[in-house]
Enzyme design. Sequence first.
Site, mmCIF file in Angstrom:
data_model
loop_
_atom_site.group_PDB
_atom_site.id
_atom_site.type_symbol
_atom_site.label_atom_id
_atom_site.label_comp_id
_atom_site.label_asym_id
_atom_site.label_seq_id
_atom_site.Cartn_x
_atom_site.Cartn_y
_atom_site.Cartn_z
ATOM 1 C CG ASP A 197 -1.722 1.113 1.156
ATOM 2 O OD1 ASP A 197 -2.335 1.623 0.430
ATOM 3 O OD2 ASP A 197 -1.874 1.798 2.385
ATOM 4 C CG ASP B 73 -1.911 2.215 6.638
ATOM 5 O OD1 ASP B 73 -2.554 1.993 5.565
ATOM 6 O OD2 ASP B 73 -1.637 3.251 6.951
ATOM 7 C CG ASP C 249 -4.546 -1.765 2.956
ATOM 8 O OD1 ASP C 249 -4.429 -1.537 1.763
ATOM 9 O OD2 ASP C 249 -3.744 -0.987 3.577
#
Length: 913
Positions: free
Chosen positions: A338, A638, A642
């Site tokens: 990410d 985070d 995700d």
Amino acid sequence: MPTESADLPDIEEKKWHSLSIDETMEILSASEDGLSDEEAEKRKQKYGLNKLPEPGSRSAWMRFFLQFKNVLIYVLLGAAVITALLEHWIDTWVILGVVVINAVIGFIQEGKAEQALDEIKKMLSLSAAVKRSGRQRDRDAEELVPGDIVLLESGDKVPADIRLIYTRSFRIEESALTGESAAVDKNTEPVEEDAVPGDQTCMAFSGTSVVHGRATGVVAATGAHTELGKINRMMSEVKQLTTPLLNKIDEFATFLAKIILGVTVLFFGIGYLFHDYTIDELFLAVISLAVAAIPEGLPPLMTITLAVGVRAMAGRNAIIRRLPSVETLGAVTVICSDKTGTLTKNEMTVRSVSTATGNFEVKGTGYAPEGSILQDNDEINPEDHNSLFELAKAVRACNDAEIYQSEEGSWHTDGDPTDAAVLVFGYKAGLESFTPERIDNIPFESEQQYMATLNRVDGQSLIYMKGAPEKLFELCSHQRTKDGRQKLDPEYWKAEMEKMAEQGQRVIAAAARKADDGQNDLNPEDLTGEMEFLGLIGIIDPPRPEAIEAIKQCKKAGIIVKMITGDHLTTAKSIGRELGIGDGEKAIKGSDLQKMDEDELRKAAREYDVFARTSPEHKLRLVKGLQAEGMICGMTGDGVNDAPALKRADIGIAMGIKGTEVTKDASEMVLADDNFASIANAVEEGRTIYDNLKKAILFLLPTSGAESLVVMAAIIAGITLPITPVQILWINMVTAVTLGLALAFESTEPGTMSLPPRHPDAPILDRYLVWRICFVSLLIGSLTLGIYFLLYNNDIEVNIARTVAVNTLAAGELFYLFNCRRIHQPALSAGFLENKAAFWASGILVVLQLVFTYAPFMNAWFGSAPHGLFYWAYPVAGGVVVFCLVELEKYLFGGKVEEKESEGHGENAVVKE
């Protein structure tokens, strides 16, 4: 009037973001006065409570019993049953003791059960302001139903998925759900049907937070039907993968069990047909063979080796949640990361400033007010640049954010992230103490796209303003220059805006003018005509400097790094270019992925390195696509968005500081410092652990091999067993938990991070190592059998001969330990004295064998017998012979194998095409 409906609306799979307010209200049978309590109760009966389904969980007993689910354990339990039927109770209890010890170790290693679904549930707000029958009331969020009218204001957590019907300066922070770091301006206008959640500006999603303004909306989805609920459902459906090592160990165990059963049946037949064994003696002989062939010490040895690796990783800020995942790191071929908060700081930062007199670069990242301002790579004093300094004053005064330093020393903000970014810029320009008196202000509203304040500065009344450049162009007639001002040049500023946008920067503008003396209020009419344009500010969520270096290390180690983000395409390409991911040009959007079938998506997953505007579904599909291409996939993140991909990945890596609890519980590893660079360190540790596990297996299997050869030779010869089943179990366990354990502390081999990842299908033991195991098994087995025959044929009591034989096995393993510390290199090379654990383990084994030989209770349990000092010469001589011959074998064959492996990493490397 409140709506009363006989037929409750069907709300499944509606694209609320693409519908007008009137269409939405009609479908939901809702009105602005809200539902009546009776109608709300009806809907609650149909749609259920506004909460997520409770996850099922295994009981502690079930988790314990699952530890016995291993084919080798089944063979041992069968052996225990047979020895019990033969009334060899000591053998039975020792075998069962070994099995239970292994189960307890496995049970402990699992740690806490996964709690991801529970943690998602906790993200729902506790209460909400709802209109019922025309009156505003507070209700538990669980009581909300589709069609309820909800009122939201700054500081609220959104309690359900809501279609907005009225907004005023309304902004929501959605990074945990969408991955976009900047707060999102919301309005009531419908958007395209295929818009991803990050672009659905007329929706407020459950679990997100209101950072500014007020809004009213109608509940469109509750519980499992919300975007949060979809993620919850995806996580429930995601199959958590086992690790490559566990797969290989399972395959090895099944293969070994078949071989053991086949060999025991064969040797039972040999003993029955060709020798005068009784049935009891035959059963005892084949049980000895089965127990000898099974490496009972392998499960605890694996657990302890992994646990030692976990401790080493924790020292490098990588916390392992599931023990077997340690080994997976060594095989990772691709890391999908990410962007927000992982590769970047998730702290909006002013990167560049453009004024009529020149362009400036602002150093420093995040909310820490540290960093210089450069022009043409030279540090400047902002006070010497009038237009720059006035711009800094404007954004410092026209600001409602605050920054503060925590006790730990890190910097944080209260307020809008964009406000915080320009506030930090004001501090860097030397304006920390610049706090002019605010007389009046016009707060930011998404409809007007600006904020303005009336301030008293040094006895003068000044209007400061910041907002969207296009809006400020309409309100400004002039622009500030070095010596005064000149007519506004919109084309110049539009060109500057394009340059900033190409670098992925979000652009805001600032303006100012003198107000009338004595003016005490500020109205939109005061901002027209004579405002003076001060310049543009480019803001970005900057890359972590350490992440750039870590990506270089990953590439050197043959690991591909891909960025999968919810952010915009331009921003993703720009950040990717700075990080060294992709070429800065080639990137693909989630909407394009949405249209692809599985084959097309697999190709795109391999071909592209930057993916933008992705949803949780896209991330999950990309991980599956890479795995379908045969890659071992790590996924970092985070946010809640995700979590499904983290759970599906071969190893999910969560951020420890800014990561949500959902993300952490869906992952196998948590980075304590939120630093992507810690991943490179963890990969190095993972590769070291795998090498050490391989060394441990290489050490352990010759023990089983040697014991099996001794028992098979005895059956073929038709003689008394040289070693009994309980003695075999003893030697297997003590060598595993003493000598084998020492190998867990071996340091990283030179050049480990210069090799490509091993192929997922590469065997644990290649042909050369299988040869080594066979060679050492034959060597130790022959020495043990030879010494036993020598003593037995010279009328030495059988228990003494067996004791010396067991000690010979132990000595052979002890000396062989030092051979195994370097698989190909000479044992007496550099670093021989580094691993103190090897010497401590050797000493402990010697003590245990002395107890085995001389302690009366051990003599009773294991059939050992004390003997004179002279008899220790046999084991010691056997150990020396083993050490010397294995070193000779390394010299003759090992160097060539090592050279071949270093050229192509055992022909199993995964490289990017």
